[in-house]
Design a protein around this motif. Structure first.
Motif, short mmCIF file in Angstrom:
data_model
loop_
_atom_site.label_atom_id
_atom_site.label_comp_id
_atom_site.label_asym_id
_atom_site.label_seq_id
_atom_site.Cartn_x
_atom_site.Cartn_y
_atom_site.Cartn_z
N PHE A 1 15.89 -17.06 -54.43
CA PHE A 1 15.36 -17.19 -55.78
C PHE A 1 14.11 -16.33 -55.96
O PHE A 1 13.97 -15.60 -56.94
CB PHE A 1 15.03 -18.66 -56.07
N MET A 2 13.21 -16.40 -55.00
CA MET A 2 11.98 -15.62 -55.08
C MET A 2 12.23 -14.12 -54.92
O MET A 2 11.46 -13.30 -55.42
CB MET A 2 10.98 -16.10 -54.02
N SER A 3 13.32 -13.77 -54.26
CA SER A 3 13.66 -12.36 -54.05
C SER A 3 14.57 -11.81 -55.14
O SER A 3 15.05 -10.67 -55.03
CB SER A 3 14.33 -12.18 -52.68
N ASP A 4 14.82 -12.62 -56.18
CA ASP A 4 15.68 -12.21 -57.31
C ASP A 4 17.09 -11.86 -56.85
O ASP A 4 17.72 -10.93 -57.36
CB ASP A 4 15.06 -11.01 -58.05
N LYS A 5 17.60 -12.61 -55.89
CA LYS A 5 18.93 -12.33 -55.35
C LYS A 5 19.97 -13.38 -55.74
O LYS A 5 20.97 -13.57 -55.06
CB LYS A 5 18.86 -12.21 -53.83
N LEU A 6 19.71 -14.08 -56.86
CA LEU A 6 20.67 -15.05 -57.37
C LEU A 6 21.26 -14.54 -58.67
O LEU A 6 20.75 -13.58 -59.27
CB LEU A 6 19.99 -16.40 -57.60
N ALA A 7 22.33 -15.19 -59.12
CA ALA A 7 22.97 -14.79 -60.38
C ALA A 7 21.96 -14.87 -61.53
O ALA A 7 21.03 -15.67 -61.51
CB ALA A 7 24.17 -15.69 -60.66
#
Length: 209
Positions: free
Chosen positions: A90-96
């Motif tokens: 989530f913090m790495s912007d790696k979610l949909a």
């Protein structure tokens, strides 16, 4: 009219908006097909003409817990990793849906636009009366003081029903649920990242109620 919440209580927002706009009985909401009248912008509808947008933002700590539970509940491609791993993604912007931080700040910049109503999830539990009043005004619903009080009571009943029916082991609808999941180390890391990403914004959230 479309809704935007990035999994910040989308279904609950949809039902509250429908209740305010239609004066529906909270006990009957579950029997109605409200998707046609109040589509969610994350799920595109053919021929959708975006005229007004209601955006609901939720404090990111509670949101990531709810989002994690949502991914765990999926029958297909359900997430089986740890919450710590999920939070790092989530913090790495790696979610949909991309970066929550960019998403919420972009809509915050449009909060004064006449066709945008920016709401905070926590206000449903902190100041429901003001939130319903803002919703009614935005939706063009005319009501006197008594009618507004009835709307607020009906919305409160609906919210309580939704929270009580929460099937997950942790009630993701309540404010401050993150405290049951975050470790001290995770919280410190998240706080540092949050301050960095939100440094240029005056948008604030309630993490405790």
């Amino acid at each position: 009219m479309v809704l935007m919440s990035l999994h910040a209580g989308t279904s609950l927002l949809q039902e509250v908006v429908f209740l305010v706009s239609q004066g529906a009985d909270p006990d009957e909401i579950g029997l109605m097909n409200i998707d046609e009248q109040l589509p969610v912008i994350e799920y595109p509808q053919p021929g959708l003409d975006v005229i007004q947008v209601i955006y609901m933002a939720r404090n990111p700590k509670d949101l990531v817990v709810s989002y994690y539970q949502f991914h765990r509940s999926l029958r297909t491609m359900s997430y089986r990793g740890t919450f710590q791993e999920f939070c790092r993604r989530f913090m790495s912007d790696k979610l949909a849906y991309g970066s929550w931080f960019e998403h919420v700040q972009e809509f915050w910049e449009h909060r004064l636009d006449s066709n945008v109503l920016f709401l905070k999830y926590e206000d449903m539990f902190k100041d429901l009366g003001t939130m319903v009043e803002h919703l009614a005004r935005f939706l063009g619903v005319s009501c006197d003081k008594t009618q507004l009080e009835v709307l607020v009571e009906n919305c409160n009943q609906l919210i309580e029903q939704c929270c009580k029916s929460e099937a997950l082991s942790i009630s993701s609808c309540r404010v401050g649920v993150w405290r049951d999941v975050f470790t001290v180390s995770m919280n410190e890391t998240f706080d540092a990242y949050y301050r960095q990403k939100m440094a240029k914004s005056d948008l604030s959230f309630d993490f405790y109620l």
